[in-house]
Design a protein around this motif. Structure first.
Motif, PDB file in Angstrom:
ATOM      1  N   MET A  26       0.829  -1.208   0.000  1.00  0.00           N
ATOM      2  CA  MET A  26       0.000   0.000   0.000  1.00  0.00           C
ATOM      3  C   MET A  26       0.866   1.263   0.000  1.00  0.00           C
ATOM      4  O   MET A  26       0.599   2.208  -0.741  1.00  0.00           O
ATOM      5  CB  MET A  26      -0.950   0.012   1.198  1.00  0.00           C
ATOM      6  CG  MET A  26      -2.067  -1.008   1.099  1.00  0.00           C
ATOM      7  SD  MET A  26      -3.090  -0.832  -0.391  1.00  0.00           S
ATOM      8  CE  MET A  26      -3.816   0.774  -0.127  1.00  0.00           C
ATOM      9  N   VAL A  27       1.901   1.262   0.822  1.00  0.00           N
ATOM     10  CA  VAL A  27       2.802   2.418   0.867  1.00  0.00           C
ATOM     11  C   VAL A  27       3.504   2.575  -0.483  1.00  0.00           C
ATOM     12  O   VAL A  27       3.597   3.688  -1.026  1.00  0.00           O
ATOM     13  CB  VAL A  27       3.816   2.294   2.026  1.00  0.00           C
ATOM     14  CG1 VAL A  27       4.893   3.369   1.935  1.00  0.00           C
ATOM     15  CG2 VAL A  27       3.100   2.370   3.376  1.00  0.00           C
ATOM     16  N   LEU A  28       3.971   1.460  -1.039  1.00  0.00           N
ATOM     17  CA  LEU A  28       4.650   1.517  -2.331  1.00  0.00           C
ATOM     18  C   LEU A  28       3.712   1.999  -3.429  1.00  0.00           C
ATOM     19  O   LEU A  28       4.093   2.809  -4.273  1.00  0.00           O
ATOM     20  CB  LEU A  28       5.245   0.153  -2.680  1.00  0.00           C
ATOM     21  CG  LEU A  28       6.152   0.086  -3.893  1.00  0.00           C
ATOM     22  CD1 LEU A  28       7.297   1.088  -3.802  1.00  0.00           C
ATOM     23  CD2 LEU A  28       6.693  -1.320  -4.053  1.00  0.00           C
ATOM     24  N   ARG A  29       2.467   1.537  -3.398  1.00  0.00           N
ATOM     25  CA  ARG A  29       1.494   1.979  -4.401  1.00  0.00           C
ATOM     26  C   ARG A  29       1.245   3.489  -4.274  1.00  0.00           C
ATOM     27  O   ARG A  29       1.204   4.210  -5.256  1.00  0.00           O
ATOM     28  CB  ARG A  29       0.177   1.210  -4.245  1.00  0.00           C
ATOM     29  CG  ARG A  29      -0.904   1.644  -5.191  1.00  0.00           C
ATOM     30  CD  ARG A  29      -0.587   1.399  -6.640  1.00  0.00           C
ATOM     31  NE  ARG A  29      -0.749  -0.002  -6.933  1.00  0.00           N
ATOM     32  CZ  ARG A  29      -0.246  -0.600  -7.992  1.00  0.00           C
ATOM     33  NH1 ARG A  29       0.430   0.088  -8.881  1.00  0.00           N
ATOM     34  NH2 ARG A  29      -0.409  -1.877  -8.208  1.00  0.00           N
ATOM     35  N   GLY A  30       1.093   3.965  -3.029  1.00  0.00           N
ATOM     36  CA  GLY A  30       0.912   5.399  -2.809  1.00  0.00           C
ATOM     37  C   GLY A  30       2.112   6.189  -3.274  1.00  0.00           C
ATOM     38  O   GLY A  30       1.980   7.261  -3.879  1.00  0.00           O
ATOM     39  N   TYR A  31       3.299   5.651  -3.019  1.00  0.00           N
ATOM     40  CA  TYR A  31       4.522   6.324  -3.453  1.00  0.00           C
ATOM     41  C   TYR A  31       4.603   6.344  -4.974  1.00  0.00           C
ATOM     42  O   TYR A  31       4.907   7.377  -5.575  1.00  0.00           O
ATOM     43  CB  TYR A  31       5.755   5.624  -2.866  1.00  0.00           C
ATOM     44  CG  TYR A  31       7.037   6.297  -3.273  1.00  0.00           C
ATOM     45  CD1 TYR A  31       7.448   7.478  -2.655  1.00  0.00           C
ATOM     46  CD2 TYR A  31       7.835   5.781  -4.288  1.00  0.00           C
ATOM     47  CE1 TYR A  31       8.609   8.121  -3.030  1.00  0.00           C
ATOM     48  CE2 TYR A  31       8.991   6.418  -4.671  1.00  0.00           C
ATOM     49  CZ  TYR A  31       9.384   7.588  -4.047  1.00  0.00           C
ATOM     50  OH  TYR A  31      10.534   8.226  -4.437  1.00  0.00           O
ATOM     51  N   GLN A  32       4.325   5.200  -5.584  1.00  0.00           N
ATOM     52  CA  GLN A  32       4.402   5.105  -7.039  1.00  0.00           C
ATOM     53  C   GLN A  32       3.476   6.121  -7.708  1.00  0.00           C
ATOM     54  O   GLN A  32       3.864   6.811  -8.649  1.00  0.00           O
ATOM     55  CB  GLN A  32       4.049   3.683  -7.486  1.00  0.00           C
ATOM     56  CG  GLN A  32       4.100   3.486  -8.984  1.00  0.00           C
ATOM     57  CD  GLN A  32       3.689   2.078  -9.385  1.00  0.00           C
ATOM     58  OE1 GLN A  32       2.954   1.396  -8.668  1.00  0.00           O
ATOM     59  NE2 GLN A  32       4.158   1.636 -10.529  1.00  0.00           N
ATOM     60  N   THR A  33       2.249   6.220  -7.220  1.00  0.00           N
ATOM     61  CA  THR A  33       1.279   7.158  -7.789  1.00  0.00           C
ATOM     62  C   THR A  33       1.791   8.589  -7.678  1.00  0.00           C
ATOM     63  O   THR A  33       1.754   9.354  -8.646  1.00  0.00           O
ATOM     64  CB  THR A  33      -0.074   7.024  -7.065  1.00  0.00           C
ATOM     65  OG1 THR A  33      -0.541   5.684  -7.234  1.00  0.00           O
ATOM     66  CG2 THR A  33      -1.096   7.997  -7.612  1.00  0.00           C
ATOM     67  N   ARG A  34       2.269   8.954  -6.492  1.00  0.00           N
ATOM     68  CA  ARG A  34       2.765  10.320  -6.283  1.00  0.00           C
ATOM     69  C   ARG A  34       4.020  10.592  -7.099  1.00  0.00           C
ATOM     70  O   ARG A  34       4.205  11.688  -7.635  1.00  0.00           O
ATOM     71  CB  ARG A  34       3.019  10.557  -4.804  1.00  0.00           C
ATOM     72  CG  ARG A  34       1.742  10.732  -4.002  1.00  0.00           C
ATOM     73  CD  ARG A  34       2.004  10.697  -2.501  1.00  0.00           C
ATOM     74  NE  ARG A  34       0.807  10.944  -1.732  1.00  0.00           N
ATOM     75  CZ  ARG A  34      -0.097  10.008  -1.441  1.00  0.00           C
ATOM     76  NH1 ARG A  34       0.050   8.773  -1.882  1.00  0.00           N
ATOM     77  NH2 ARG A  34      -1.170  10.314  -0.720  1.00  0.00           N
ATOM     78  N   LEU A  35       4.913   9.596  -7.183  1.00  0.00           N
ATOM     79  CA  LEU A  35       6.152   9.779  -7.938  1.00  0.00           C
ATOM     80  C   LEU A  35       5.858   9.969  -9.421  1.00  0.00           C
ATOM     81  O   LEU A  35       6.445  10.842 -10.067  1.00  0.00           O
ATOM     82  CB  LEU A  35       7.087   8.589  -7.724  1.00  0.00           C
ATOM     83  CG  LEU A  35       8.447   8.673  -8.414  1.00  0.00           C
ATOM     84  CD1 LEU A  35       9.241   9.866  -7.882  1.00  0.00           C
ATOM     85  CD2 LEU A  35       9.225   7.381  -8.223  1.00  0.00           C
TER      86      LEU A  35
END
Length: 168
Positions: A26-35
């Motif tokens: 979930m954290v990685l998905r949130g990071y990926q979207t923002r990045l």
């Protein structure tokens, strides 16, 4: 028969087996979207940003060292570098230590882009961490860095890009 670990003790206190993976995903998905939003418009997207950041801050000896650091297939890297060179973000110069290989350097335009995109990436990272107080955000960053280096030492050829590609 070995008893099951007690979820109320140890480093994952309160987590059920598998919760760590879900939380990291979930954290990685949130990071990926923002990045992806932060690097919108960057030639080569996220990987283009990673190449430019690595070239700008880590100064890899040559194209092969760059590929090894980013764990990017050399063929894929070649196409990515073509895109970045065409956009005048990087240039290939003869490696001073081995004229047969090429060193990748940021152009003046590339250094300006890196500065601009680093500000956007920093803002995206701050947004992701805004649910934590400053102390907890710093602790999380420090702990993740240590854990990432531990995993990297155990699996030096693992690609973080591939991990992102396989998220559900």
């Amino acid at each position: 028969m070995t008893p099951s670990p007690n979820p109320a003790s140890g480093p994952s206190a309160g987590l059920l087996p598998g919760d760590l993976g879900w939380n990291l995903g979930m954290v990685l998905r949130g990071y990926q979207t923002r990045l992806e939003e932060a690097v919108d418009g960057m030639p080569g997207g996220v990987r283009g940003y990673q190449v430019l950041s690595t070239v700008g801050h880590r100064d890899p000896a040559n194209q092969q060292a760059l590929a090894a650091h980013l764990v990017i297939d050399r063929t894929v890297l070649t196409y990515l570098l073509d895109t970045l060179a065409e956009a005048e973000v990087v240039e290939r110069i003869p490696d001073p230590a081995d004229r047969r290989s090429r060193k990748i350097v940021a152009t003046a335009h590339g250094r300006n882009l890196l500065e601009r995109y680093e500000s956007r990436v920093a803002a995206a990272e701050a947004e992701l961490l805004e649910g934590l107080d400053a102390h907890d955000a710093a602790t999380l960053s420090r702990l993740l860095s240590g854990l990432a280096m531990s995993v990297h030492r155990a699996q030096p050829n693992s690609s973080p890009c591939e991990a992102m590609d396989y998220l559900p």
